[in-house]
Design a protein around this motif. Structure first.
Motif, PDB file in Angstrom:
ATOM      1  N   SER A   1      15.398   0.339   7.042  1.00 49.84           N
ATOM      2  CA  SER A   1      15.837  -0.177   8.338  1.00 49.84           C
ATOM      3  C   SER A   1      14.593  -0.574   9.113  1.00 49.84           C
ATOM      4  CB  SER A   1      16.623   0.898   9.117  1.00 49.84           C
ATOM      5  OG  SER A   1      15.748   1.758   9.830  1.00 49.84           O
ATOM      6  N   PRO A   2      14.749  -1.237  10.258  1.00 44.37           N
ATOM      7  CA  PRO A   2      13.559  -1.546  11.074  1.00 44.37           C
ATOM      8  C   PRO A   2      12.837  -0.299  11.571  1.00 44.37           C
ATOM      9  CG  PRO A   2      15.442  -2.894  11.742  1.00 44.37           C
ATOM     10  CD  PRO A   2      15.968  -1.863  10.800  1.00 44.37           C
ATOM     11  N   TYR A   3      13.480   0.870  11.440  1.00 44.00           N
ATOM     12  CA  TYR A   3      12.904   2.111  11.947  1.00 44.00           C
ATOM     13  C   TYR A   3      12.394   3.024  10.836  1.00 44.00           C
ATOM     14  CZ  TYR A   3      15.667   0.618  15.988  1.00 44.00           C
ATOM     15  OH  TYR A   3      16.207  -0.107  17.019  1.00 44.00           O
ATOM     16  N   SER A   4      12.326   2.524   9.620  1.00 43.78           N
ATOM     17  CA  SER A   4      11.981   3.391   8.492  1.00 43.78           C
ATOM     18  C   SER A   4      10.610   4.028   8.665  1.00 43.78           C
ATOM     19  CB  SER A   4      11.983   2.593   7.188  1.00 43.78           C
ATOM     20  OG  SER A   4      13.263   2.069   6.917  1.00 43.78           O
ATOM     21  N   ALA A   5      10.511   5.309   8.252  1.00 45.48           N
ATOM     22  CA  ALA A   5       9.219   5.983   8.158  1.00 45.48           C
ATOM     23  C   ALA A   5       8.614   5.656   6.800  1.00 45.48           C
ATOM     24  CB  ALA A   5       9.392   7.480   8.312  1.00 45.48           C
ATOM     25  N   ARG A   6       7.349   5.254   6.811  1.00 52.58           N
ATOM     26  CA  ARG A   6       6.676   4.869   5.562  1.00 52.58           C
ATOM     27  C   ARG A   6       6.037   6.100   4.940  1.00 52.58           C
ATOM     28  NH1 ARG A   6       8.568   0.946   9.091  1.00 52.58           N
ATOM     29  NH2 ARG A   6       8.623  -1.054   8.009  1.00 52.58           N
ATOM     30  N   ASN A   7       6.833   6.809   4.178  1.00 49.73           N
ATOM     31  CA  ASN A   7       6.386   8.055   3.579  1.00 49.73           C
ATOM     32  C   ASN A   7       7.194   8.252   2.311  1.00 49.73           C
ATOM     33  OD1 ASN A   7       4.804  10.320   3.516  1.00 49.73           O
ATOM     34  ND2 ASN A   7       5.624  11.231   5.379  1.00 49.73           N
ATOM     35  N   GLY A   8       6.630   8.907   1.304  1.00 49.97           N
ATOM     36  CA  GLY A   8       7.410   9.168   0.100  1.00 49.97           C
ATOM     37  C   GLY A   8       8.021   7.902  -0.466  1.00 49.97           C
ATOM     38  N   PHE A   9       9.359   7.884  -0.589  1.00 45.76           N
ATOM     39  CA  PHE A   9      10.082   6.730  -1.106  1.00 45.76           C
ATOM     40  C   PHE A   9      11.042   6.183  -0.053  1.00 45.76           C
ATOM     41  CE2 PHE A   9       9.554   8.896  -5.401  1.00 45.76           C
ATOM     42  CZ  PHE A   9       8.559   8.025  -5.829  1.00 45.76           C
ATOM     43  N   ILE A  10      11.131   4.854   0.028  1.00 52.73           N
ATOM     44  CA  ILE A  10      12.163   4.183   0.820  1.00 52.73           C
ATOM     45  C   ILE A  10      13.115   3.520  -0.171  1.00 52.73           C
ATOM     46  CG2 ILE A  10      12.682   2.409   2.528  1.00 52.73           C
ATOM     47  CD1 ILE A  10       9.892   2.773   3.652  1.00 52.73           C
ATOM     48  N   ALA A  11      14.367   3.936  -0.153  1.00 46.77           N
ATOM     49  CA  ALA A  11      15.356   3.415  -1.102  1.00 46.77           C
ATOM     50  C   ALA A  11      16.150   2.281  -0.472  1.00 46.77           C
ATOM     51  CB  ALA A  11      16.294   4.535  -1.537  1.00 46.77           C
TER      52      ALA A  11
ATOM     53  N   ASN B   1      15.769   9.761   8.758  1.00 45.73           N
ATOM     54  CA  ASN B   1      16.641   9.163   9.782  1.00 45.73           C
ATOM     55  C   ASN B   1      17.429   7.934   9.340  1.00 45.73           C
ATOM     56  OD1 ASN B   1      15.706  10.966  11.863  1.00 45.73           O
ATOM     57  ND2 ASN B   1      13.830   9.763  11.960  1.00 45.73           N
ATOM     58  N   SER B   2      16.794   7.036   8.568  1.00 47.23           N
ATOM     59  CA  SER B   2      17.445   5.770   8.230  1.00 47.23           C
ATOM     60  C   SER B   2      18.246   5.835   6.936  1.00 47.23           C
ATOM     61  CB  SER B   2      16.391   4.651   8.122  1.00 47.23           C
ATOM     62  OG  SER B   2      15.809   4.391   9.379  1.00 47.23           O
ATOM     63  N   PHE B   3      18.358   7.015   6.364  1.00 47.47           N
ATOM     64  CA  PHE B   3      19.095   7.152   5.115  1.00 47.47           C
ATOM     65  C   PHE B   3      20.586   6.948   5.403  1.00 47.47           C
ATOM     66  CE2 PHE B   3      20.546   9.353   1.238  1.00 47.47           C
ATOM     67  CZ  PHE B   3      19.647   8.830   0.328  1.00 47.47           C
ATOM     68  N   PRO B   4      21.262   6.058   4.664  1.00 46.39           N
ATOM     69  CA  PRO B   4      22.684   5.805   4.934  1.00 46.39           C
ATOM     70  C   PRO B   4      23.524   7.078   4.772  1.00 46.39           C
ATOM     71  CG  PRO B   4      21.768   4.062   3.575  1.00 46.39           C
ATOM     72  CD  PRO B   4      20.723   5.139   3.645  1.00 46.39           C
TER      73      PRO B   4
ATOM     74  N   ALA C   1      25.957  12.582   0.169  1.00 44.57           N
ATOM     75  CA  ALA C   1      26.713  13.421  -0.765  1.00 44.57           C
ATOM     76  C   ALA C   1      26.333  13.158  -2.220  1.00 44.57           C
ATOM     77  CB  ALA C   1      28.216  13.243  -0.544  1.00 44.57           C
ATOM     78  N   PRO C   2      26.299  11.892  -2.694  1.00 41.69           N
ATOM     79  CA  PRO C   2      25.924  11.694  -4.098  1.00 41.69           C
ATOM     80  C   PRO C   2      24.469  12.066  -4.386  1.00 41.69           C
ATOM     81  CG  PRO C   2      26.255   9.571  -2.993  1.00 41.69           C
ATOM     82  CD  PRO C   2      26.774  10.626  -2.078  1.00 41.69           C
ATOM     83  N   VAL C   3      23.567  11.823  -3.439  1.00 42.02           N
ATOM     84  CA  VAL C   3      22.164  12.195  -3.648  1.00 42.02           C
ATOM     85  C   VAL C   3      22.025  13.714  -3.679  1.00 42.02           C
ATOM     86  CG1 VAL C   3      19.925  12.268  -2.466  1.00 42.02           C
ATOM     87  CG2 VAL C   3      21.074  10.083  -2.834  1.00 42.02           C
ATOM     88  N   ALA C   4      22.699  14.400  -2.772  1.00 40.63           N
ATOM     89  CA  ALA C   4      22.639  15.863  -2.753  1.00 40.63           C
ATOM     90  C   ALA C   4      23.224  16.442  -4.039  1.00 40.63           C
ATOM     91  CB  ALA C   4      23.377  16.406  -1.539  1.00 40.63           C
ATOM     92  N   ALA C   5      24.313  15.872  -4.490  1.00 40.15           N
ATOM     93  CA  ALA C   5      24.931  16.373  -5.720  1.00 40.15           C
ATOM     94  C   ALA C   5      23.985  16.231  -6.901  1.00 40.15           C
ATOM     95  CB  ALA C   5      26.241  15.628  -5.985  1.00 40.15           C
TER      96      ALA C   5
ATOM     97  N   HIS D   1      16.297  15.569   8.158  1.00 41.71           N
ATOM     98  CA  HIS D   1      16.888  15.182   9.429  1.00 41.71           C
ATOM     99  C   HIS D   1      18.373  14.894   9.217  1.00 41.71           C
ATOM    100  CE1 HIS D   1      13.006  13.665  11.606  1.00 41.71           C
ATOM    101  NE2 HIS D   1      12.761  14.736  10.863  1.00 41.71           N
ATOM    102  N   VAL D   2      19.089  14.829  10.302  1.00 37.74           N
ATOM    103  CA  VAL D   2      20.466  14.331  10.252  1.00 37.74           C
ATOM    104  C   VAL D   2      20.370  12.816  10.387  1.00 37.74           C
ATOM    105  CG1 VAL D   2      22.697  14.284  11.395  1.00 37.74           C
ATOM    106  CG2 VAL D   2      21.401  16.431  11.254  1.00 37.74           C
ATOM    107  N   PRO D   3      20.734  12.032   9.357  1.00 36.91           N
ATOM    108  CA  PRO D   3      20.582  10.581   9.460  1.00 36.91           C
ATOM    109  C   PRO D   3      21.330  10.018  10.667  1.00 36.91           C
ATOM    110  CG  PRO D   3      21.050  11.221   7.203  1.00 36.91           C
ATOM    111  CD  PRO D   3      21.248  12.448   8.044  1.00 36.91           C
ATOM    112  N   ALA D   4      20.824   8.920  11.179  1.00 35.21           N
ATOM    113  CA  ALA D   4      21.462   8.272  12.318  1.00 35.21           C
ATOM    114  C   ALA D   4      22.928   7.979  12.015  1.00 35.21           C
ATOM    115  CB  ALA D   4      20.732   6.979  12.660  1.00 35.21           C
ATOM    116  N   PHE D   5      23.770   8.200  13.021  1.00 36.58           N
ATOM    117  CA  PHE D   5      25.214   7.937  12.966  1.00 36.58           C
ATOM    118  C   PHE D   5      25.953   8.898  12.026  1.00 36.58           C
ATOM    119  CE2 PHE D   5      22.946   3.797  13.382  1.00 36.58           C
ATOM    120  CZ  PHE D   5      23.043   3.716  14.764  1.00 36.58           C
TER     121      PHE D   5
END
Length: 674
Positions: A360-370, A395-398, A403-407, A419-423
């Protein structure tokens, strides 16, 4: 005669016009980069001795913005300097400096002052752009010993570290890397070109050379690595044979009390014996450390760190023997782990969490951005294959990907935090598979914000001003707490970070910074005297003050509900963890309970309590020697005289001297029994 004067005047005017027309003018353009992506710009319009700077960065939903006007004298010292803009979290900046014959005066967010000065003195700006690092280097290179006194106080030093070439063919540039120290807690590395002009520093690089950043980053890493390896050689104290630590009392995190006078023998990396102090002479050849009536405490933990070579030293100096890294440059962290495991580097034990962000326009540049869910799943596998303990979602993780990533993370044996992702909401991420939540504000925002508000922005911090009106008995709060209990969810608090933001006021030193601030370099002192929130009215001030009290009440409420809290900082100084523990005490916990929560309980969370977390025979020799009794006064934890990690001793006084910080304690006496 009159005609000659007129002709002479005309020639002088013509010459002046020619000179004006040839005043040096150029535009120096830089790109701000983070994680291999452009996040901002810096443009310096240089006209003679006047410079106009436009600087702006947006990364992770925040960033500084500054417009500077600078006049330099013939020696390159600023004589007039104004800075207008915004600080990291949007607080307004109105800073100025001026020198006039006989006097220098300044005003910034942090302070203001005026001193006699028969010539310009180098001023260290509080909200400056990285371009000024080049100005400092140029001035220092002309100074005797490459050292200069600076305003408001202190001194700067520079030394040449390495020559490198960036670019190819006609674009190749021969450059010099300088180490600039005396501003912040760690040195700055500044790259200057053959003309003596800034090429790269502070996250910016000359436009057109962005592709050279990996090479430059590797060179900078090598320099920092060499410095860190030198620190290990100077600071690590290894012993041959048994080490007997005498005349101490030991904190028992199960009983929540101190033992009577005791002695502990360490052999190799383990605790060999723990016995009452009997006063008998040590055995021949043993190393004896006299605790002088102090307290041995199991090593402290920072459960929310972002590891760097510098932070390793600061953590050891503060008594931190274990950290949980919550997001980093993946390759740099793996390389650091190799150095730590081989004993080439000093530092605490590190549990690695893999940072995973969405685009997203707000992504943190760290680790991996998917960019896609399949890519995010692949990133989870990469972390699992490289031995990471958890995934950290940002934050910007959809929200629909959680759920599928956690699983998948759970299937591969990893936990999930973040963090709790936005929205989204705390309730949803708990149901979707989180094991713990990072930051107390990320939990509380689910109770005080509307779900449609965008927490990718600084609102995730400034929105905490609404906590003053939070009803802790409301259905919204109770629902989340019941979910946390039923799903065994922990909370990584980082309360001290909220205090630093919400209670920061221009020109004031916060309570958590007072014990150490006058020991550190002037740039960091001023950084801690600034405001990170915008206070326009007394009501704004009161809202933040009352809301922070609510945060402390939430901590007590969660503990009453038997929800585990993990002390952490999101900081790199070590000092911050000590303040975090003081805030736990302010929230209503006894000093002994606070120490239990940050020692044995953290190791229980990691599943390593059979190996660490208490001072017992057979466990790892990870503990600290404190002057005084921190079970009676938690502030005593600041008086660490020795930190031991796996039987290797470090003395905070020596670490701070290495870091150019005035020490706080002295090492314990060490002898070898005859």
């Amino acid at each position: 005669m009159g005609r000659s004067v007129i002709v002479g005047a005309g020639l002088a005017l013509s010459l002046a016009l020619v000179l004006v027309g040839t005043v040096h003018a150029e535009t120096q353009s830089f790109v701000a980069m983070a994680g291999g992506e452009k996040v901002g710009h810096l443009t310096a319009e240089v006209t003679g001795r006047h410079v106009a700077i436009d600087y702006a960065v947006v990364n992770n939903g925040r960033g500084p913005k500054a417009r500077e006007q600078i006049d330099l004298d013939a020696a390159g010292f600023p004589t007039a300097w104004t800075i207008e803009g915004e600080s990291l979290f949007g607080a307004p900046v109105h800073e100025h400096f001026a020198w006039k014959a006989g006097s220098a005066e300044w005003a910034s967010q942090a302070d203001k002052g005026q001193v006699p000065a028969d010539r310009p003195i180098l001023y260290i700006g509080n909200d400056v752009s990285p371009w000024m690092l080049g100005v400092y280097v140029k001035a220092l290179l002309k100074a005797p010993g490459h050292t200069l006194p600076v305003l408001p106080s202190g001194a700067l030093r520079v030394q040449e570290m390495r020559k490198i070439t960036l670019g190819e063919g006609k674009a190749a540039r021969t450059l010099i890397i300088y180490e600039l120290s005396g501003i912040d807690l760690s040195p700055e590395y500044v790259l200057m070109d053959a003309r003596g002009e800034l090429f790269a520093a502070g996250g910016v690089i000359r436009a057109g050379y962005e592709g050279e950043l990996p090479k430059l980053a590797e060179v900078n890493r090598q320099i920092a690595q060499a410095r860190a390896e030198d620190a290990q050689k100077q600071l690590a104290h290894r012993f041959v044979g048994p080490v007997r630590i005498r005349n101490v009392r030991i904190f028992d995190p199960v009983a929540l009390k101190l033992t009577g006078p005791s002695q502990v023998v360490v052999y190799g990396d383990r605790i060999a014996t723990v016995t009452p102090e009997d006063g008998r002479p040590a055995m021949k050849g043993e190393t004896v450390i006299d605790g002088q009536g102090g307290t041995l405490v199991p090593g402290l933990h920072d459960m929310h760190s972002h590891t760097s070579l510098a932070s390793n030293l600061f953590n050891l100096a503060a008594g931190v023997t274990a950290t949980r890294d919550m997001g980093n440059d993946n390759q740099a962290l793996l390389a650091m782990m190799d150095g730590l495991n081989a004993g080439r580097l000093a530092g605490p034990r590190i549990v690695r969490n893999g940072f995973l962000e969405g685009r997203s326009p707000y992504s943190a540049r760290n680790g991996f951005i998917a960019d896609t869910l399949p890519q995010a799943i692949d990133d989870v596998h990469w972390y699992a294959d490289h031995g990471y303990w958890q995934i950290k979602i940002y934050n910007s993780f959809p929200p629909d990907w959680v759920a599928p990533v956690a699983a998948e993370a759970h299937r591969l044996g990893m936990g999930v935090t973040g963090h709790v992702p936005a929205f989204s909401s705390p309730d949803r991420v708990i149901r979707d598979g989180y094991n713990d939540i990072a930051h107390i504000n990320q939990l509380m925002l689910g109770w005080i914000l509307d779900p449609t508000e965008d927490t990718r922005t600084p609102l995730r911090l400034t929105g905490m001003a609404r906590a003053k009106d939070l009803d802790l008995n409301s259905a919204r709060v109770r629902t989340t707490i019941e979910l946390m209990k039923s799903h065994h969810i922990a909370l990584d608090t980082t309360t001290m970070t909220l205090e630093r933001l919400m209670l920061s006021r221009s020109g004031e030193v916060q309570a958590g910074d007072r014990p150490y601030l006058d020991h550190v370099p002037i740039g960091y002192q001023r950084y801690r005297r600034r405001s990170f929130v915008t206070i326009k009215t007394p009501a704004d001030d009161a809202a933040y003050q009352e809301s922070f009290k609510t945060i402390l009440q939430v901590m007590k409420l969660l503990d009453d509900e038997h929800i585990q809290m993990l002390p952490g900082t999101d900081d790199t100084t070590g000092f911050a963890l000590l303040r975090e523990l003081e805030l736990y005490h302010m929230a209503g916990f006894s000093p002994a309970r606070v120490l239990q929560m940050d020692t044995l309980n953290c190791e229980r969370y990691f599943g390593r309590d059979s190996q660490a977390g208490s001072i017992e025979r057979g466990k790892l020799a990870d503990f600290i020697l404190v002057d005084g009794d921190p079970t009676q006064d938690i502030r005593k934890i600041r008086n660490t005289r020795m930190t031991m990690v796996g039987g290797v001793a470090y003395y905070p006084s020596e670490i701070y001297q290495f870091l150019s910080i005035r020490p706080f304690t002295t090492p314990p006496p060490v002898t070898v029994a005859p």
